[in-house]
Motif scaffolding. Sequence first.
Motif, PDB file in Angstrom:
ATOM      1  N   UNK A 194      18.069  38.451 -69.394  1.00  0.00           N
ATOM      2  CA  UNK A 194      17.706  37.779 -70.651  1.00  0.00           C
ATOM      3  C   UNK A 194      16.141  37.899 -70.436  1.00  0.00           C
ATOM      4  N   UNK A 195      15.473  38.235 -71.540  1.00  0.00           N
ATOM      5  CA  UNK A 195      13.867  38.226 -71.589  1.00  0.00           C
ATOM      6  C   UNK A 195      13.535  36.894 -72.239  1.00  0.00           C
ATOM      7  N   UNK A 196      13.038  36.044 -71.448  1.00  0.00           N
ATOM      8  CA  UNK A 196      12.235  34.997 -72.071  1.00  0.00           C
ATOM      9  C   UNK A 196      11.067  35.094 -73.174  1.00  0.00           C
ATOM     10  N   UNK A 197      10.931  34.236 -74.130  1.00  0.00           N
ATOM     11  CA  UNK A 197       9.749  34.164 -75.168  1.00  0.00           C
ATOM     12  C   UNK A 197       9.094  35.450 -75.591  1.00  0.00           C
ATOM     13  N   UNK A 198       9.903  36.234 -75.823  1.00  0.00           N
ATOM     14  CA  UNK A 198       9.262  37.562 -76.259  1.00  0.00           C
ATOM     15  C   UNK A 198       8.405  37.217 -77.483  1.00  0.00           C
ATOM     16  N   UNK A 199       7.287  37.853 -77.623  1.00  0.00           N
ATOM     17  CA  UNK A 199       6.172  37.476 -78.406  1.00  0.00           C
ATOM     18  C   UNK A 199       5.654  38.563 -79.319  1.00  0.00           C
ATOM     19  N   UNK A 200       6.360  39.792 -79.219  1.00  0.00           N
ATOM     20  CA  UNK A 200       5.884  40.777 -80.139  1.00  0.00           C
ATOM     21  C   UNK A 200       7.101  41.931 -80.540  1.00  0.00           C
TER      22      UNK A 200
END
Length: 455
Positions: A243-249
């Motif tokens: 799971x990839x946390x806090x994706x911002x893009x």
Amino acid sequence: MSYDLLIKNGLVILENEAIETDVAIKDGKIAAIGNDLSAASETIDATGLIVSPGMVDAHVHITDPGGGYRDQWEGYLTGTKACAKGGVTSFMEMPLNQVPATVDGKSLQIKYDAGKNKLTSDVGSFGGLVPFNLEYGIEELNDGGVAAYKCFMATCGDRSIDGDFMNVDDYSLYEGMKHIAKTGKVLAIHAENAAITDKLGELAYKNGETTLAAYVATRPVFTEVEPIKRAILFAKETGCRIHICHVACPEGVDEITKARNEGVDVTCETCTHYLYFDTSELDAIGPVVKCSPPIRDKENQNGMWEKVLAGEIAFVTSDHSPCTPDLKATDNAFEAWGGISGVQNNVDVLFDEGVQKRGMSLTQFADIIATAPAKRYDLDAKGSISIGKDADFVLIKPNAPYTLKAEDLEYKNKISPYIGREIGAQVAQTILRGISIYSQETGVTEAHPGEFILK
């Protein structure tokens, strides 16, 4: 049957629809849903309110114990009170910034002991993946009941503090994934390219840059996308669920969607602050809004909302990562602590920005704050209003704007970038396993009904 509690006349968000109905609770569980239910010991009239499953915030930092280094940071007492006031009935706690970090059986037990008789909401735990716990720590954490694991591909931790967290190198990430795959649990990943972001930040600092806008420029989009792709490749090789946390893009979300469509067991989250703030306003707010990955520009934010509404982002979290005020009290963005205090303002901000301003359906709202994170981390009793689940609810007052003040916050250190902002909805009441832990009339309970969730 006589019930313990009956919630009547609310607009209830069920798993597939939102309808006006009543919900009955018995022994902390949802016992019945429907009209004309029999009498209960207590009744809550939810007329005019939205009855949502309580938020499962899948990304929260609590610094308890502080180990003599961070004793004045957010502890369980204040952190879980803020959860209650914000409609968060359970959360996943990160394995940092407490000292010692949660990386083996001993440190996990220290954390459990630190939270004893202090919890207002329920807490699930992440165990840490670090370079020094590959031989024994991962298995001990699994035996100790962690719900999932967490690692940093970005630089983290303070090497002067014995027992602090540490980021992985490629080998420890690969080897750790092999161990975690055997547990069947998920590895959550902070994906930023450490070598590039560290060097760009160092050069900017040496060149006299001080602004948050300059800080954002040292963490360009590709420094998120590259490690996401690398993590996905390692997951393919090892069979580890990630799971990839806090994706911002949006570009990062694209890579995750592509991989998932190819059969990789990968999901992602974004955070409330990425959907609310943009780069142009950061320097006016100040270092209280510094985080990593950074808050990007308005076009990027619009793209993130498109991804949320399209269902490509599994859920939204706070990444509540508070510190003491002195670590934010600087005019140099590169010297400030990177982390945002936000757990108390997930539900109201997301309801306002998503449902009221952008037309998000109530069922999707409940999914991104509760159902999806509970499913991803196998919190079987949490996340939805259905018979047999824990009776966890947040009652929301829609179209009820208010301006957040510092004194409204339950945090130990009352700092937040949302202070002074008008938010268009309010949390009216929060209920944990049938127990009211917050209401606008009585405030946050002084009792501590919260429990650690052991898996």
